[in-house]
Design a protein around this motif. Structure first.
Motif, PDB file in Angstrom:
ATOM      1  N   THR A  77       0.837  -1.204   0.000  1.00 57.01           N
ATOM      2  CA  THR A  77       0.000   0.000   0.000  1.00 57.01           C
ATOM      3  C   THR A  77       0.868   1.249   0.000  1.00 57.01           C
ATOM      4  O   THR A  77       1.261   1.732  -1.052  1.00 57.01           O
ATOM      5  N   SER A  78       1.167   1.782   1.200  1.00 55.80           N
ATOM      6  CA  SER A  78       1.893   3.059   1.279  1.00 55.80           C
ATOM      7  C   SER A  78       3.170   2.907   2.086  1.00 55.80           C
ATOM      8  O   SER A  78       3.352   3.543   3.103  1.00 55.80           O
ATOM      9  N   ARG A  79       4.068   2.060   1.596  1.00 55.67           N
ATOM     10  CA  ARG A  79       5.278   1.718   2.338  1.00 55.67           C
ATOM     11  C   ARG A  79       6.126   2.924   2.710  1.00 55.67           C
ATOM     12  O   ARG A  79       6.599   3.028   3.837  1.00 55.67           O
ATOM     13  N   SER A  80       6.352   3.829   1.789  1.00 61.43           N
ATOM     14  CA  SER A  80       7.238   4.966   2.056  1.00 61.43           C
ATOM     15  C   SER A  80       6.542   6.098   2.798  1.00 61.43           C
ATOM     16  O   SER A  80       7.150   6.788   3.598  1.00 61.43           O
ATOM     17  N   SER A  81       5.262   6.298   2.492  1.00 55.89           N
ATOM     18  CA  SER A  81       4.560   7.445   3.054  1.00 55.89           C
ATOM     19  C   SER A  81       3.912   7.173   4.402  1.00 55.89           C
ATOM     20  O   SER A  81       3.575   8.109   5.124  1.00 55.89           O
ATOM     21  N   SER A 137       2.785   4.361  13.156  1.00 52.47           N
ATOM     22  CA  SER A 137       1.474   3.994  13.712  1.00 52.47           C
ATOM     23  C   SER A 137       0.539   3.487  12.616  1.00 52.47           C
ATOM     24  O   SER A 137      -0.250   2.561  12.833  1.00 52.47           O
ATOM     25  N   GLU A 138       0.643   4.066  11.411  1.00 45.67           N
ATOM     26  CA  GLU A 138      -0.164   3.592  10.287  1.00 45.67           C
ATOM     27  C   GLU A 138       0.265   2.192   9.871  1.00 45.67           C
ATOM     28  O   GLU A 138      -0.568   1.354   9.504  1.00 45.67           O
ATOM     29  N   MET A 139       1.578   1.941   9.908  1.00 41.95           N
ATOM     30  CA  MET A 139       2.073   0.617   9.587  1.00 41.95           C
ATOM     31  C   MET A 139       1.534  -0.412  10.571  1.00 41.95           C
ATOM     32  O   MET A 139       1.120  -1.512  10.188  1.00 41.95           O
TER      33      MET A 139
END
Length: 218
Positions: free
Chosen positions: A174-178, A182-184
């Protein structure tokens, strides 16, 4: 004694379903990682040759990571950074772009020219198929953290370690870099709650797609 026609408690049904899932997930890990290592052996040789010829340093890089139940293991990757990358990390901590128990730097100066290419297509992760084959990791699961990262974990963060870490997962596709730390964690916990063979297969397909056509935000 169970009466005739009585259905088993829902808890037992769920337990049996999880047991079946773990069995077939491990079977799939062994079969698919074994096939992958055989079919990609030519690519392993080619990448190893490129890395060695680039700067003469080691081809592989191993690092202690924390897996299921906080069990430590050695995770293998193709080396994508300079040989003294771990020592240089301390000097770069002030430039960490992610809040929380993880280090991430988009334009990391430690990454070599070859490293940039193999990272773009996630080729540096291929040796982790060996970790999957021996059982330290799974094809799909949360990212395996460093011991120093785990030392900073809250009780909620530790829930990530309820399952085996994976080569890929919901966060990775999904959004690995951004994504923030906490989202991870939220994405990993969402995966743990919803995990199934079908869900794992979908994430593997998405990973293959990203490897062929890299997502610039991943």
């Amino acid at each position: 004694m169970e009466m005739k026609g009585e259905t088993r408690p829902l808890v037992i049904q769920r337990s049996n379903a999880r047991l079946s899932y773990r069995f077939f997930k491990r079977l799939a890990d062994i079969v698919l990682s074994g096939i992958g290592l055989i079919l990609l052996s030519w690519l392993f040789f080619f990448l190893a040759l490129c890395i060695k010829l680039h700067d003469g340093g080691p081809v592989f890089y191993s690092q202690t990571r924390v897996g299921k139940g906080q069990k430590k293991f050695r995770m293998w990757k193709f080396r994508s950074m300079v040989t003294n990358a771990d020592k240089l990390k301390e000097k770069l901590m002030a430039q960490n772009e992610i809040e929380g128990a993880m280090f991430k730097m988009q334009n990391d100066p430690r990454v070599t020219k070859i490293g940039k290419f193999i990272r773009k297509y996630s080729l540096d992760e291929l040796p982790q198929l060996c970790n999957v084959l021996i059982g330290d990791m799974s094809l799909v699961g949360p990212r395996p953290p460093l011991p120093k990262e785990v030392e900073q974990y809250t009780e909620r963060d530790l829930l990530r370690l309820m399952v085996k870490p994976g080569c890929t997962g919901l966060w990775q596709v999904t959004s690995r870099s951004s994504a923030s730390f906490s989202e991870m964690v939220n994405l990993d916990l969402r995966y743990i709650e919803r995990r199934s063979l079908r869900y794992d297969f979908i994430l593997i397909l998405k990973t293959i797609k990203i490897m062929i056509v890299p997502n610039e935000t991943a």
